[in-house]
Design a protein around this motif. Structure first.
Motif, PDB file in Angstrom:
ATOM      1  N   PRO A 171       0.811  -1.222   0.000  1.00 49.55           N
ATOM      2  CA  PRO A 171       0.000   0.000   0.000  1.00 49.55           C
ATOM      3  C   PRO A 171       0.845   1.273   0.000  1.00 49.55           C
ATOM      4  CG  PRO A 171       0.178  -0.859   2.219  1.00 49.55           C
ATOM      5  CD  PRO A 171       0.885  -1.844   1.341  1.00 49.55           C
ATOM      6  N   LEU A 172       0.182   2.368  -0.254  1.00 47.02           N
ATOM      7  CA  LEU A 172       0.821   3.675  -0.143  1.00 47.02           C
ATOM      8  C   LEU A 172       1.343   3.864   1.273  1.00 47.02           C
ATOM      9  CD1 LEU A 172       1.378   6.470  -1.495  1.00 47.02           C
ATOM     10  CD2 LEU A 172      -0.816   7.204  -0.526  1.00 47.02           C
ATOM     11  N   GLY A 173       2.607   4.246   1.400  1.00 44.31           N
ATOM     12  CA  GLY A 173       3.195   4.452   2.709  1.00 44.31           C
ATOM     13  C   GLY A 173       3.783   3.205   3.328  1.00 44.31           C
ATOM     14  N   GLY A 174       3.718   2.072   2.595  1.00 46.62           N
ATOM     15  CA  GLY A 174       4.356   0.864   3.089  1.00 46.62           C
ATOM     16  C   GLY A 174       5.866   1.048   3.145  1.00 46.62           C
ATOM     17  N   THR A 175       6.534   0.243   3.930  1.00 43.09           N
ATOM     18  CA  THR A 175       7.983   0.349   4.064  1.00 43.09           C
ATOM     19  C   THR A 175       8.681  -0.707   3.217  1.00 43.09           C
ATOM     20  OG1 THR A 175       8.031  -1.132   5.974  1.00 43.09           O
ATOM     21  CG2 THR A 175       7.754   1.226   6.416  1.00 43.09           C
ATOM     22  N   ALA A 176       9.828  -0.366   2.653  1.00 37.47           N
ATOM     23  CA  ALA A 176      10.578  -1.306   1.826  1.00 37.47           C
ATOM     24  C   ALA A 176      10.990  -2.529   2.635  1.00 37.47           C
ATOM     25  CB  ALA A 176      11.800  -0.617   1.234  1.00 37.47           C
ATOM     26  N   ALA A 177      11.297  -2.322   3.914  1.00 37.96           N
ATOM     27  CA  ALA A 177      11.739  -3.433   4.763  1.00 37.96           C
ATOM     28  C   ALA A 177      10.651  -4.478   4.932  1.00 37.96           C
ATOM     29  CB  ALA A 177      12.169  -2.903   6.125  1.00 37.96           C
ATOM     30  N   ASN A 178       9.410  -4.065   4.783  1.00 36.01           N
ATOM     31  CA  ASN A 178       8.289  -4.988   4.952  1.00 36.01           C
ATOM     32  C   ASN A 178       7.540  -5.179   3.633  1.00 36.01           C
ATOM     33  OD1 ASN A 178       6.702  -6.618   6.806  1.00 36.01           O
ATOM     34  ND2 ASN A 178       5.050  -5.183   6.396  1.00 36.01           N
ATOM     35  N   GLY A 179       8.220  -4.895   2.530  1.00 37.36           N
ATOM     36  CA  GLY A 179       7.567  -4.955   1.232  1.00 37.36           C
ATOM     37  C   GLY A 179       8.006  -6.123   0.387  1.00 37.36           C
ATOM     38  N   MET A 180       8.272  -5.873  -0.884  1.00 39.95           N
ATOM     39  CA  MET A 180       8.645  -6.928  -1.821  1.00 39.95           C
ATOM     40  C   MET A 180       9.949  -7.598  -1.419  1.00 39.95           C
ATOM     41  SD  MET A 180       7.885  -5.440  -5.617  1.00 39.95           S
ATOM     42  CE  MET A 180       6.236  -5.056  -6.174  1.00 39.95           C
ATOM     43  N   SER A 181      10.049  -8.876  -1.738  1.00 35.15           N
ATOM     44  CA  SER A 181      11.298  -9.604  -1.525  1.00 35.15           C
ATOM     45  C   SER A 181      12.379  -9.069  -2.465  1.00 35.15           C
ATOM     46  CB  SER A 181      11.091 -11.088  -1.792  1.00 35.15           C
ATOM     47  OG  SER A 181      10.878 -11.316  -3.181  1.00 35.15           O
ATOM     48  N   GLU A 182      13.615  -9.374  -2.159  1.00 38.93           N
ATOM     49  CA  GLU A 182      14.727  -8.950  -3.016  1.00 38.93           C
ATOM     50  C   GLU A 182      14.592  -9.545  -4.410  1.00 38.93           C
ATOM     51  OE1 GLU A 182      18.629  -9.495  -1.456  1.00 38.93           O
ATOM     52  OE2 GLU A 182      18.154  -8.634   0.492  1.00 38.93           O
ATOM     53  N   LEU A 183      14.115 -10.772  -4.493  1.00 38.21           N
ATOM     54  CA  LEU A 183      13.969 -11.409  -5.804  1.00 38.21           C
ATOM     55  C   LEU A 183      12.879 -10.729  -6.631  1.00 38.21           C
ATOM     56  CD1 LEU A 183      14.349 -15.186  -4.885  1.00 38.21           C
ATOM     57  CD2 LEU A 183      16.069 -13.622  -5.771  1.00 38.21           C
ATOM     58  N   ALA A 184      11.781 -10.363  -5.982  1.00 36.78           N
ATOM     59  CA  ALA A 184      10.725  -9.649  -6.689  1.00 36.78           C
ATOM     60  C   ALA A 184      11.217  -8.290  -7.169  1.00 36.78           C
ATOM     61  CB  ALA A 184       9.504  -9.484  -5.789  1.00 36.78           C
ATOM     62  N   VAL A 185      11.981  -7.598  -6.331  1.00 32.35           N
ATOM     63  CA  VAL A 185      12.541  -6.303  -6.725  1.00 32.35           C
ATOM     64  C   VAL A 185      13.498  -6.469  -7.895  1.00 32.35           C
ATOM     65  CG1 VAL A 185      14.013  -4.391  -5.979  1.00 32.35           C
ATOM     66  CG2 VAL A 185      12.212  -5.236  -4.466  1.00 32.35           C
ATOM     67  N   THR A 186      14.248  -7.568  -7.928  1.00 25.46           N
ATOM     68  CA  THR A 186      15.151  -7.830  -9.062  1.00 25.46           C
ATOM     69  C   THR A 186      14.365  -7.895 -10.360  1.00 25.46           C
ATOM     70  OG1 THR A 186      16.773  -9.010  -7.711  1.00 25.46           O
ATOM     71  CG2 THR A 186      16.769  -9.494 -10.072  1.00 25.46           C
ATOM     72  N   VAL A 187      13.216  -8.561 -10.343  1.00 21.59           N
ATOM     73  CA  VAL A 187      12.383  -8.643 -11.543  1.00 21.59           C
ATOM     74  C   VAL A 187      11.844  -7.260 -11.915  1.00 21.59           C
ATOM     75  CG1 VAL A 187      10.283  -9.599 -12.557  1.00 21.59           C
ATOM     76  CG2 VAL A 187      11.741 -11.047 -11.139  1.00 21.59           C
ATOM     77  N   VAL A 188      11.344  -6.526 -10.929  1.00 22.22           N
ATOM     78  CA  VAL A 188      10.804  -5.188 -11.206  1.00 22.22           C
ATOM     79  C   VAL A 188      11.885  -4.299 -11.807  1.00 22.22           C
ATOM     80  CG1 VAL A 188       9.883  -3.089 -10.168  1.00 22.22           C
ATOM     81  CG2 VAL A 188       8.970  -5.303  -9.484  1.00 22.22           C
ATOM     82  N   GLU A 189      13.087  -4.343 -11.273  1.00 23.63           N
ATOM     83  CA  GLU A 189      14.170  -3.510 -11.802  1.00 23.63           C
ATOM     84  C   GLU A 189      14.543  -3.919 -13.220  1.00 23.63           C
ATOM     85  OE1 GLU A 189      17.225  -3.655  -8.817  1.00 23.63           O
ATOM     86  OE2 GLU A 189      16.277  -2.075  -7.620  1.00 23.63           O
ATOM     87  N   ASP A 190      14.416  -5.201 -13.539  1.00 21.29           N
ATOM     88  CA  ASP A 190      14.650  -5.643 -14.908  1.00 21.29           C
ATOM     89  C   ASP A 190      13.565  -5.099 -15.836  1.00 21.29           C
ATOM     90  OD1 ASP A 190      16.267  -7.741 -16.645  1.00 21.29           O
ATOM     91  OD2 ASP A 190      14.152  -8.032 -17.121  1.00 21.29           O
ATOM     92  N   ILE A 191      12.326  -5.101 -15.360  1.00 25.24           N
ATOM     93  CA  ILE A 191      11.223  -4.522 -16.143  1.00 25.24           C
ATOM     94  C   ILE A 191      11.482  -3.038 -16.390  1.00 25.24           C
ATOM     95  CG2 ILE A 191       8.757  -3.977 -16.145  1.00 25.24           C
ATOM     96  CD1 ILE A 191       8.366  -6.513 -14.374  1.00 25.24           C
ATOM     97  N   LEU A 192      11.903  -2.328 -15.348  1.00 25.15           N
ATOM     98  CA  LEU A 192      12.168  -0.893 -15.485  1.00 25.15           C
ATOM     99  C   LEU A 192      13.293  -0.627 -16.475  1.00 25.15           C
ATOM    100  CD1 LEU A 192      11.905   0.234 -11.747  1.00 25.15           C
ATOM    101  CD2 LEU A 192      10.183   0.512 -13.546  1.00 25.15           C
ATOM    102  N   ALA A 193      14.280  -1.514 -16.509  1.00 29.34           N
ATOM    103  CA  ALA A 193      15.355  -1.356 -17.498  1.00 29.34           C
ATOM    104  C   ALA A 193      14.810  -1.512 -18.908  1.00 29.34           C
ATOM    105  CB  ALA A 193      16.462  -2.381 -17.228  1.00 29.34           C
ATOM    106  N   ASP A 194      13.806  -2.369 -19.089  1.00 28.88           N
ATOM    107  CA  ASP A 194      13.174  -2.537 -20.402  1.00 28.88           C
ATOM    108  C   ASP A 194      12.386  -1.306 -20.820  1.00 28.88           C
ATOM    109  OD1 ASP A 194      14.119  -5.044 -21.040  1.00 28.88           O
ATOM    110  OD2 ASP A 194      12.255  -6.111 -20.590  1.00 28.88           O
ATOM    111  N   VAL A 195      11.687  -0.692 -19.865  1.00 35.58           N
ATOM    112  CA  VAL A 195      10.779   0.409 -20.222  1.00 35.58           C
ATOM    113  C   VAL A 195      11.444   1.778 -20.144  1.00 35.58           C
ATOM    114  CG1 VAL A 195       8.739  -0.907 -19.563  1.00 35.58           C
ATOM    115  CG2 VAL A 195       9.839   0.562 -17.869  1.00 35.58           C
TER     116      VAL A 195
END
Length: 234
Positions: free
Chosen positions: A142-166
């Motif tokens: 949610p809005l205001g969530g903390t990174a420490a309690n958010g997506m796993s490192e592996l999920a963030v790796t995928v998101v960052e790969d998507i961002l590199a594509d776009v």
């Protein structure tokens, strides 16, 4: 859809165990995935009360829409989202498809796009009004969530790969303040050549095996190096 495009890398969330985050590339999503639990409100950053967005354009410069086109998410049965017609939809659907293929299988209620509700927590949430933003699993991130309690490192790796594509075309709420890891929006104005070029590239990827959503390994060393380099430029 081919076997390649139906492949999933189900990654779980930050509260999952390391074993649960193993790269599950085969089998039924229902068997392989451990779904994360919603974050308690106490773990969110305290935010001001919502406000009404009164502008005719959203924060990213796109016109607010009374209604938006309904799109089916390819490769994800029964999953649909309403978005601004054209290259903006192409770019955001690419993000959603990769998330569904590589991070977690999505339920219909876990994906939101265009809305006519003008109540926003922060300005960038106004982009839903123009159909140029999506929220993926917003109850988990949610809005205001903390990174420490958010997506796993592996999920963030995928998101960052998507961002590199776009490239510069799509912004991620995990890099905004306040944080909203479920949020993605078009960061360029209408008619921007970068958006149109991205939509053309996505169309080309979709016709080339191994290039489009469903045929990508975000954990390939060369792709990780590329996504880290892209992150340093954002």
């Amino acid at each position: 859809m081919s076997g390649t495009t139906s492949r999933r890398r189900l990654l779980g969330a930050g509260t999952a165990t390391a074993a649960g985050l193993a790269l599950a590339t085969t089998g039924s999503p229902a068997q392989a995935s451990t779904r994360p639990k919603p974050r308690p409100r106490a773990e969110q950053v305290k935010l001001p009360a919502g406000k009404e967005w009164i502008g005719r354009k959203s924060a990213n410069g796109w016109a607010v829409l009374d209604e938006a086109t309904k799109y089916r998410v390819q490769g994800a049965p029964k999953l649909t989202v309403r978005l601004a017609k054209g290259p903006a939809a192409t770019a955001l659907l690419y993000v959603v498809r990769r998330y569904a293929y590589e991070i977690d299988t999505l339920r219909p209620e876990e994906l939101a796009g265009h809305t006519t509700d003008r109540t926003v927590g922060v300005d960038f949430e106004s982009n839903y009004l123009s159909g140029t933003a999506v929220a993926i699993q917003p109850m988990l991130y949610p809005l205001g969530g903390t990174a420490a309690n958010g997506m796993s490192e592996l999920a963030v790796t995928v998101v960052e790969d998507i961002l590199a594509d776009v490239g510069e075309v799509v912004a991620w709420g995990g890099e905004l303040d306040p944080l909203k890891q479920s949020h993605f929006h078009i960061a360029t104005p209408p008619g921007d050549r970068r958006l149109e070029a991205l939509a053309d590239r996505i169309g080309d990827w979709n016709t080339r095996p191994g290039k489009g959503a469903g045929g990508i390994d975000a954990f390939n060393r060369s792709r990780i190096s590329r996504s880290r380099a892209a992150k340093n430029t954002r």
